[in-house]
Design a protein around this motif. Sequence first.
Motif, PDB file in Angstrom:
ATOM      1  N   ASP A  18     -11.051 -21.936 100.047  1.00 15.92           N
ATOM      2  CA  ASP A  18     -12.480 -21.852 100.345  1.00 15.92           C
ATOM      3  C   ASP A  18     -13.059 -20.529  99.849  1.00 15.92           C
ATOM      4  N   ILE A  19     -12.309 -19.449 100.065  1.00 11.77           N
ATOM      5  CA  ILE A  19     -12.751 -18.135  99.596  1.00 11.77           C
ATOM      6  C   ILE A  19     -12.890 -18.148  98.078  1.00 11.77           C
ATOM      7  N   GLU A  20     -11.907 -18.709  97.401  1.00 10.41           N
ATOM      8  CA  GLU A  20     -11.951 -18.772  95.943  1.00 10.41           C
ATOM      9  C   GLU A  20     -13.144 -19.597  95.465  1.00 10.41           C
ATOM     10  N   ARG A  21     -13.472 -20.661  96.186  1.00 14.64           N
ATOM     11  CA  ARG A  21     -14.622 -21.492  95.836  1.00 14.64           C
ATOM     12  C   ARG A  21     -15.920 -20.705  96.007  1.00 14.64           C
ATOM     13  N   ILE A  22     -16.079 -20.024  97.135  1.00 11.38           N
ATOM     14  CA  ILE A  22     -17.281 -19.223  97.370  1.00 11.38           C
ATOM     15  C   ILE A  22     -17.438 -18.163  96.287  1.00 11.38           C
ATOM     16  N   PHE A  23     -16.341 -17.485  95.945  1.00 12.08           N
ATOM     17  CA  PHE A  23     -16.418 -16.397  94.973  1.00 12.08           C
ATOM     18  C   PHE A  23     -16.717 -16.920  93.571  1.00 12.08           C
ATOM     19  N   ALA A  24     -16.202 -18.101  93.242  1.00 12.14           N
ATOM     20  CA  ALA A  24     -16.514 -18.680  91.928  1.00 12.14           C
ATOM     21  C   ALA A  24     -17.999 -19.020  91.829  1.00 12.14           C
ATOM     22  N   VAL A  25     -18.556 -19.578  92.898  1.00 13.15           N
ATOM     23  CA  VAL A  25     -19.991 -19.882  92.894  1.00 13.15           C
ATOM     24  C   VAL A  25     -20.800 -18.581  92.872  1.00 13.15           C
ATOM     25  N   ALA A  26     -20.346 -17.560  93.614  1.00  8.01           N
ATOM     26  CA  ALA A  26     -21.031 -16.262  93.598  1.00  8.01           C
ATOM     27  C   ALA A  26     -21.079 -15.689  92.184  1.00  8.01           C
ATOM     28  N   ASP A  27     -19.977 -15.783  91.457  1.00 10.25           N
ATOM     29  CA  ASP A  27     -19.961 -15.308  90.065  1.00 10.25           C
ATOM     30  C   ASP A  27     -21.037 -16.000  89.236  1.00 10.25           C
ATOM     31  N   SER A  28     -21.216 -17.298  89.469  1.00 10.39           N
ATOM     32  CA  SER A  28     -22.179 -18.072  88.673  1.00 10.39           C
ATOM     33  C   SER A  28     -23.622 -17.716  89.011  1.00 10.39           C
ATOM     34  N   MET A  29     -23.839 -17.030  90.122  1.00 13.45           N
ATOM     35  CA  MET A  29     -25.194 -16.656  90.538  1.00 13.45           C
ATOM     36  C   MET A  29     -25.684 -15.370  89.884  1.00 13.45           C
ATOM     37  N   GLU A  30     -24.821 -14.668  89.196  1.00  7.91           N
ATOM     38  CA  GLU A  30     -25.179 -13.349  88.681  1.00  7.91           C
ATOM     39  C   GLU A  30     -26.410 -13.365  87.760  1.00  7.91           C
ATOM     40  N   PRO A  31     -26.557 -14.335  86.826  1.00  9.09           N
ATOM     41  CA  PRO A  31     -27.754 -14.312  85.966  1.00  9.09           C
ATOM     42  C   PRO A  31     -29.063 -14.400  86.755  1.00  9.09           C
ATOM     43  N   TYR A  32     -29.019 -15.065  87.912  1.00  8.60           N
ATOM     44  CA  TYR A  32     -30.225 -15.216  88.729  1.00  8.60           C
ATOM     45  C   TYR A  32     -30.482 -13.948  89.545  1.00  8.60           C
ATOM     46  N   ALA A  33     -29.429 -13.365  90.076  1.00  6.27           N
ATOM     47  CA  ALA A  33     -29.575 -12.118  90.819  1.00  6.27           C
ATOM     48  C   ALA A  33     -30.017 -10.979  89.909  1.00  6.27           C
ATOM     49  N   LEU A  34     -29.596 -11.029  88.643  1.00  5.82           N
ATOM     50  CA  LEU A  34     -29.981 -10.010  87.669  1.00  5.82           C
ATOM     51  C   LEU A  34     -31.336 -10.291  87.029  1.00  5.82           C
ATOM     52  N   ARG A  35     -31.996 -11.363  87.463  1.00  9.10           N
ATOM     53  CA  ARG A  35     -33.309 -11.760  86.942  1.00  9.10           C
ATOM     54  C   ARG A  35     -33.266 -12.085  85.456  1.00  9.10           C
ATOM     55  N   GLN A  36     -32.126 -12.569  84.997  1.00  8.18           N
ATOM     56  CA  GLN A  36     -32.041 -13.051  83.617  1.00  8.18           C
ATOM     57  C   GLN A  36     -32.540 -14.484  83.513  1.00  8.18           C
ATOM     58  N   LYS A  37     -32.399 -15.218  84.634  1.00  9.63           N
ATOM     59  CA  LYS A  37     -32.881 -16.594  84.717  1.00  9.63           C
ATOM     60  C   LYS A  37     -33.486 -16.829  86.094  1.00  9.63           C
ATOM     61  N   VAL A  38     -34.334 -17.828  86.185  1.00 10.25           N
ATOM     62  CA  VAL A  38     -34.928 -18.262  87.447  1.00 10.25           C
ATOM     63  C   VAL A  38     -34.505 -19.701  87.697  1.00 10.25           C
ATOM     64  N   THR A  39     -34.192 -20.024  88.944  1.00 12.37           N
ATOM     65  CA  THR A  39     -33.902 -21.413  89.301  1.00 12.37           C
ATOM     66  C   THR A  39     -34.787 -21.842  90.465  1.00 12.37           C
ATOM     67  N   ARG A  40     -35.163 -23.095  90.478  1.00 11.47           N
ATOM     68  CA  ARG A  40     -35.978 -23.645  91.569  1.00 11.47           C
ATOM     69  C   ARG A  40     -35.216 -24.748  92.288  1.00 11.47           C
ATOM     70  N   VAL A  41     -33.919 -24.639  92.331  1.00 14.74           N
ATOM     71  CA  VAL A  41     -33.093 -25.716  92.868  1.00 14.74           C
ATOM     72  C   VAL A  41     -33.369 -25.979  94.349  1.00 14.74           C
TER      73      VAL A  41
END
Length: 337
Positions: A18-41
């Motif tokens: 579960d931890i590995e799953r959370i961290f993998a998804v967290a890694d994928s969020m970096e472009p949005y946190a860095l304001r490189q992309k916007v998502t409206r999901v």
Amino acid sequence: MKFSGSHILSVEQFERADIERIFAVADSMEPYALRQKVTRVLEGAILGNMFFEPSTRTRVSFGCAFNLLGGEVRETTGFKSSAIAKGESLYDTARVLSGYSDVICMRHPQEGSVAEFAQASRVPVINGGDGANEHPSQALLDLYTIQKELRDKGRSLDGLRIAMIGDLKHGRTVHSLMRLLGLFTNLQVVLVSPEELAMPEEYVELLRGLGHRVDVSSDLANSIGHVDIVYSTRIQEERFGSKEEADLYRGRFRLNQAIYTQFCEPNTVIMHPLPRDSRSDANELDNDLNQNPNLAIFRQTDNGILVRMALFALILDVADQVDKFSRPVNWYHSRTF
């Protein structure tokens, strides 16, 4: 665990996968946190942020994380601004506010209160801290930070050497972190505190029972010489009977650049869940550490956005749809982690 629709109340819910799953998804969020992309999901979704105890980072970062996924945030802060001040029960509050929200984050000063609230809630609830008990998302972001710091050095969480320092009796962040660390292997943990503020024995025995080395000490200098992470905590004044009682321990374990240079290995990472108490009689992490590249406290806060975005995406079952609802950012930004 099954994330979709689940409450996040305790780190005991998680297995290593579960931890590995959370961290993998967290890694994928970096472009949005860095304001490189916007998502409206999560467009149209509402987060109910309910904080009945003072908070800056946790409250704001949960709100920002939800906003970055396209959702909206409604906040209640303090007892005086809620119907609880008029005698309303947690059950009634949960039934009402869960009708207004799609997910709720709650902080409350009483242990077990968030779990009680969640039993009556009609939507998922995330524990933002319940008294001296637990702080699951802080433990997750701390562990995520440790993983990232070690990964940059070619290391993994297995074999981690960590010193936890300060008020280990009342510090819910270290309680939750101790439980998460038990999911990994071959750890060396040093617990540094006054005897009166020692880590509760249940957490010490948990790790020892899993085969990890756990040492208990009140000597800062001789405890930080051979660790990867120094994790400092403040004296939890709000958990004491009086300020005068807390003052007996304030400033006992200060870390500054001179102490760091003399006793720590050159690449030892410095962490703190914040807020750090920078008053002169406390000053557990001196301002002269601010330019030390191994001071990771602000990388921790940045990582909190990623982890909390991941939790929302998993709980609301949109982790695989985030990119589908994305577009480039159209304003100037200078975000870097």
